[in-house]
Design an enzyme around this catalytic site. Structure first.
Site, PDB file in Angstrom:
ATOM      1  N   ASN A  67      -7.452  53.947   4.147  1.00 13.07           N
ATOM      2  CA  ASN A  67      -6.955  54.801   3.076  1.00 13.07           C
ATOM      3  C   ASN A  67      -6.815  54.091   1.737  1.00 13.07           C
ATOM      4  O   ASN A  67      -6.795  54.716   0.702  1.00 13.07           O
ATOM      5  CB  ASN A  67      -5.610  55.408   3.464  1.00 13.07           C
ATOM      6  CG  ASN A  67      -4.599  54.342   3.855  1.00 13.07           C
ATOM      7  OD1 ASN A  67      -4.840  53.549   4.756  1.00 13.07           O
ATOM      8  ND2 ASN A  67      -3.479  54.312   3.176  1.00 13.07           N
ATOM      9  N   SER A  95      -6.240  65.534   8.556  1.00 13.35           N
ATOM     10  CA  SER A  95      -5.152  66.144   7.800  1.00 13.35           C
ATOM     11  C   SER A  95      -5.721  67.173   6.841  1.00 13.35           C
ATOM     12  O   SER A  95      -6.828  67.000   6.317  1.00 13.35           O
ATOM     13  CB  SER A  95      -4.408  65.058   7.026  1.00 13.35           C
ATOM     14  OG  SER A  95      -3.477  65.646   6.137  1.00 13.35           O
ATOM     15  N   GLY A  96      -4.979  68.246   6.595  1.00  8.31           N
ATOM     16  CA  GLY A  96      -5.459  69.317   5.727  1.00  8.31           C
ATOM     17  C   GLY A  96      -5.582  68.919   4.269  1.00  8.31           C
ATOM     18  O   GLY A  96      -6.571  69.214   3.599  1.00  8.31           O
ATOM     19  N   HIS A  97      -4.589  68.169   3.772  1.00  2.91           N
ATOM     20  CA  HIS A  97      -4.518  68.022   2.316  1.00  2.91           C
ATOM     21  C   HIS A  97      -5.431  66.950   1.757  1.00  2.91           C
ATOM     22  O   HIS A  97      -5.468  66.728   0.555  1.00  2.91           O
ATOM     23  CB  HIS A  97      -3.066  67.799   1.870  1.00  2.91           C
ATOM     24  CG  HIS A  97      -2.528  66.430   2.152  1.00  2.91           C
ATOM     25  ND1 HIS A  97      -2.203  65.549   1.144  1.00  2.91           N
ATOM     26  CD2 HIS A  97      -2.242  65.810   3.304  1.00  2.91           C
ATOM     27  CE1 HIS A  97      -1.725  64.434   1.681  1.00  2.91           C
ATOM     28  NE2 HIS A  97      -1.747  64.575   2.992  1.00  2.91           N
ATOM     29  N   THR A 113      -0.004  62.332  10.024  1.00  2.91           N
ATOM     30  CA  THR A 113       0.927  61.374  10.631  1.00  2.91           C
ATOM     31  C   THR A 113       1.378  61.855  12.003  1.00  2.91           C
ATOM     32  O   THR A 113       1.430  61.081  12.960  1.00  2.91           O
ATOM     33  CB  THR A 113       2.138  61.170   9.696  1.00  2.91           C
ATOM     34  OG1 THR A 113       1.702  60.502   8.519  1.00  2.91           O
ATOM     35  CG2 THR A 113       3.215  60.334  10.375  1.00  2.91           C
ATOM     36  N   CYS A 157       1.917  55.740  -0.286  1.00  2.00           N
ATOM     37  CA  CYS A 157       3.182  55.615   0.430  1.00  2.00           C
ATOM     38  C   CYS A 157       3.921  54.343   0.082  1.00  2.00           C
ATOM     39  O   CYS A 157       5.138  54.314   0.124  1.00  2.00           O
ATOM     40  CB  CYS A 157       2.939  55.676   1.930  1.00  2.00           C
ATOM     41  SG  CYS A 157       2.371  57.300   2.435  1.00  2.00           S
TER      42      CYS A 157
END
Lengths: 488, 386
Positions: B152, B200-202, B73, B325
């Site tokens: 997503n 993003s890492g996760h 984000t 989300c």
């Protein structure tokens, strides 16, 4: 962000109780809207005032599904009065405590579906009987009172006072028309929801009766028809004459209750007869005259002994949310107060002539439905002195105008009378809601009607309005009727 | 109860043990600050730069084009606001797709509130942006454009190369959110003319709270975070060394294992799709072919998504409802509404996203549980006629 559900919510979701629907229920109710994301349906089997079976179906969030299951479990197999008392707080407690933020609507949704099933049950029970005007059976029980609740402060305090006096109280709200505030959209406040919530907060069982058909026929159509006939209707009188008390008595009989109560400011005296209330500024005896005597014998008006200021204080002291609701409008089904527009929606008005008393044509008008006796504005004819409508002649489509003194009458013909006391006891008559009583003498016209001879002239007596006779001490209603057209 | 079977890899992935191993040295007593001159600082700096190299390699970029952020984000926000602020004052227009992740969508709405004009480009029934429609929205005063590489929720993969080319020809900076695409598609910035790209890492078996923004050399971009001038001044603040080391290792593994992962995931995904399609009244959302290797997304008629997720959870299966989300709030999926679905359909969405560690046996168990849960919820659904 997602807030976790209580394990009891998950338990009801995963192991739903009483899910599904009854093939032949005695009542079915649906609440919500698929477009809003939630729909709940309840079906119930009620026999001898017991909820023998309750089933639910829900499409929506997990809270709604679980709330449906919890509510079904709470009411299944319970006496109807107990089931009708189950509140949002009770369902929430059964779900293990407060629902996550923003999920409170689940409680309203499922409770509304259940109560609509109850409402449907009563509609089926009433069938045509209620529509034709229910006067009540003689087999009513000794105790218990059905209290009509509109969602306003007066009726809420009425129910509260009865409960505090130790009475068995069941609250009822009447669904009368589609014009209640916000009643069309799914997530907005609704009069019925508000009244139910108020009753439940007091720990009272609550029912809703669907009287739309009866109300439409006896009040709204009568209202429009009166204007067509050149008369000035009083819809509150029509409602009291044909709808409200009959429906409350019907429910009382079904529940085995004796009394019916409303939040009117009036008292029931010996006879039975009607007496003026303590708070004379709120006196509503003028609109209560048509209650049939057998229903008046079962009526209680607790507010007759209170002043309005006291009623508000009681509501505040007990923390009722209704304490600060505004006074209700004059005509409940015309919230904007524009009754001409309402009448014109239903009837096509035809233009006609404006004439003086001698028949001289002074101008044109767009329809007799726009006029009522005593009216000064909107006549559309200019004159050196103010003109008033003195008569409306629907057959010839004429509106007769004159000067103020032409409105004076000294004699009023009254029909459709309802006497509580011997007519001879009448010593004054009131012909307008906001007008005071005028001394009079009465005599029968030999055709069932009565003639009131007034001791002083009264302005603008309109056919269709109520004429209510009071006793010599002014405190009791002797009887009442409808003002007949002068010329007939 | 045994550990639940995790089929919500688009929400977050498990941390790969090798990633955790790479992070641990930077979480203990000997960790340092990469800005320090002493040995500990140097060790931390080396870890950060090694990670930068791995992320650059994953994207086919140069290390100096990689900027670490506190997640996807933030990377999206740095790109959207950074490009907008660097544009000529006369350029106050942006082109954004209607199926962006909230990180870009809300940033663009903020630009609108600040006086930008935003052209929201719609999608077809599969969630695809039409390149011609997109190109037609570009104007001389367009400051930036942004289209998510892969959505997503429904996993539809956009024609990013074509869209980026359209922008490059006009000299308009093009941003893409590649958070879901990373580790599942080949994201070579030598082949796709993107100006900026967020990961993003996760979502790639790395840690949460760390991400990276690729910024093509020569792109005008202004910082939105000010401070000590770290990350070439674009993103100030002491680096999240452990997180960055984890992201670096995750990127290295993603590059190394990409082909194998995609084959494995796609096989499981297809197993999910064919199994779920055996149920009545379900519909696959998104594009039949142009979709992420791990994404299966359905409308399950008559069933509320949240209830379905929670019932499956109780049965030991974790899946998603729309996007993670919005799953907590009572709102329909914006992406499904953008595809032209009605509210009820949009509230009946189930997202199953497999990962590299899932097995065929898990999928088979899931399919059985899913059929049971759907059946039960439909039994108590007043809007399902069955």
């Amino acid at each position: 962000m997602a807030e976790a559900y209580n394990p009891k919510v998950i338990d009801h979701l995963v192991r739903p109780r009483h899910a599904g629907h009854l093939e032949e229920p005695s009542g079915r109710g649906e609440s919500g809207d698929a477009a809003c994301g939630d729909v709940a349906v309840f079906s119930v089997q009620i026999r001898e005032n017991e909820v023998e079976e309750a089933r639910y179906e829900v499409f929506g969030c997990a809270a709604c599904v679980a709330a449906g299951s919890a509510l079904a479990e709470l009411v299944h197999g319970k006496p109807l009065l107990e089931a009708a008392r189950v509140s949002k707080a009770d369902v929430e407690e059964a779900l293990g405590g407060p629902l996550p933020q923003g999920k409170g609507h689940a409680l309203t949704l499922v409770l509304d579906a259940l109560h609509k099933a109850f409402e449907d049950h009563w509609s089926r029970t009433a069938a045509a009987g209620l529509v034709d005007g229910y006067v009540g059976g003689g087999g009513a029980g000794e105790g218990g009172v059905v209290a009509a609740m509109s969602g306003g402060v007066d009726s809420a305090v009425t129910a509260l006072l009865l409960k505090e006096a130790g009475q068995d109280v069941a609250a009822v709200t009447f669904r009368l028309h589609d014009g209640e505030r916000g009643s069309r959209s799914c997530c907005s406040p609704d009069t019925v929801l508000f009244a139910r919530d108020t009753a439940h907060r007091m720990g009272l069982p609550h029912f809703t009766l669907n009287l739309k058909e009866l109300f439409n026929k006896r009040v709204m159509q009568d209202f429009v028809g009166s204007y067509e006939k050149g008369r000035t209707p009083n819809p509150c009188v029509a409602c009291n004459a044909h709808v409200k008390f009959h429906a409350a008595a019907f429910l009382a009989d079904e529940l085995g209750f004796r009394h019916v109560a409303t939040g009117h400011y009036a008292r029931v005296a010996e006879g039975p007869s009607l007496a003026r209330p303590v708070d004379e500024s709120k006196d509503q005896t003028y609109v209560l005259w048509p209650i049939p005597k057998e229903l008046l014998a079962r009526a209680v008006f607790p507010l007759g002994d209170y002043r309005k200021s006291e009623v508000r204080r009681i509501a505040e002291d007990r923390g009722l949310a209704v304490a600060y609701t505004p006074e209700s409008q004059d005509i409940c089904f015309i919230p904007d107060g524009d009754y001409r527009r309402f009448v014109r929606k239903t009837v096509s008005a035809e233009p006609g002539e404006v004439v003086d008393r001698e028949g001289v044509v002074l101008g044109r008008h767009a329809g007799v439905v726009d006029f009522t006796v005593g009216q000064r504005r909107g006549i559309g004819v200019s004159a050196p002195t103010p003109l008033y409508v003195t008569e409306v002649r629907p057959k010839s489509k004429q509106v007769v105008v004159g000067r103020r003194r032409d409105l004076e009458v000294r004699e009023v013909r009254v029909r459709d009378l309802n006497w509580f006391l011997p007519p001879e006891e009448a010593s004054s008559v009131q012909v307008r809601y906001n007008g005071g009583p005028v001394a009079c003498e009465v005599e029968g016209d030999g055709e069932g009607g009565w003639i009131a001879r007034l001791q002083e002239p009264v302005m603008g007596v309109a056919a269709g309005q109520s004429a209510v006779f009071y006793s010599a001490d002014g405190g009791r209603v002797v009887g009442g009727g409808v003002v007949a057209p002068g010329g007939e | 109860m045994p550990d639940p079977v995790y089929l919500d890899n688009a929400a977050t992935t498990p941390v790969d043990p090798r990633v955790l191993e790479a992070m641990l040295p930077h979480l203990g007593a000997t960790r340092g600050n990469p800005s320090s001159l002493h040995a500990r600082g140097v060790a931390a700096r080396e870890a950060v730069e090694a990670a930068r190299g791995h992320v650059a390699a994953l994207l086919g970029a140069s290390p100096e084009e990689i900027f670490f952020t506190a997640g996807g984000t933030e990377a999206d926000n740095v790109a959207v606001f950074g490009l907008a602020r660097a544009a000529d004052p006369g350029k106050r227009h942006a082109v954004v797709s209607g199926v962006e992740h909230a990180a870009v969508r809300e940033a663009a709405r903020r630009l609108e509130a600040e006086g930008f004009e935003v052209s929201w480009v719609g999608v077809d029934e599969y969630g695809l942006v039409d390149p011609a429609e997109f190109a037609a929205a570009l104007r001389p005063d367009t400051a930036l454009a942004s289209v998510v590489w892969a959505n997503n929720e429904i996993g539809t993969v956009q024609p990013v190369r074509e869209l980026a080319d359209a922008c490059a020809r006009r000299g308009i900076p093009f941003h893409t959110d590649a958070v879901q695409a990373a580790g599942r598609l080949s994201l070579d910035v030598r082949e796709a003319a993107v100006s900026t790209l967020a990961i993003s890492g996760h979502k790639i078996y790395g840690p949460q709270g760390v991400g990276a923004l690729y910024v093509r050399g020569g792109t005008d971009i202004e910082p939105v975070v000010f401070g000590g001038g770290q990350e070439q001044g674009l993103r100030s603040g002491t680096e999240n060394v452990a997180g960055i080391a984890g992201l670096g290792e995750a990127a290295r593994l993603a590059r190394e294992e990409l082909g194998e992962r995609v084959r494995h995931e796609a096989a499981l995904r297809d197993r999910v799709i064919s199994g779920v399609r055996g149920l009545p009244d379900v519909e696959l959302n998104g594009h039949p072919e142009l979709r992420l290797s791990n994404n299966a997304h359905f409308t399950v008629r008559g069933v509320g998504a949240e209830s379905l997720v929670l019932v499956l959870d109780s049965l030991g299966y974790a899946i998603g409802s729309g996007s993670a989300c919005s799953g907590g709030g009572h709102q329909a999926s914006g992406v499904l509404l953008a595809l032209g679905r009605d509210e009820q359909d949009a509230l009946s969405a189930a997202r199953i996203t497999v990962g590299k560690d899932n097995t065929a046996g898990e999928v088979d168990g899931f399919l059985e549980a899913f059929a049971g849960a759907v059946g039960r919820l439909r039994e108590l659904s007043p809007v399902y006629a069955g």
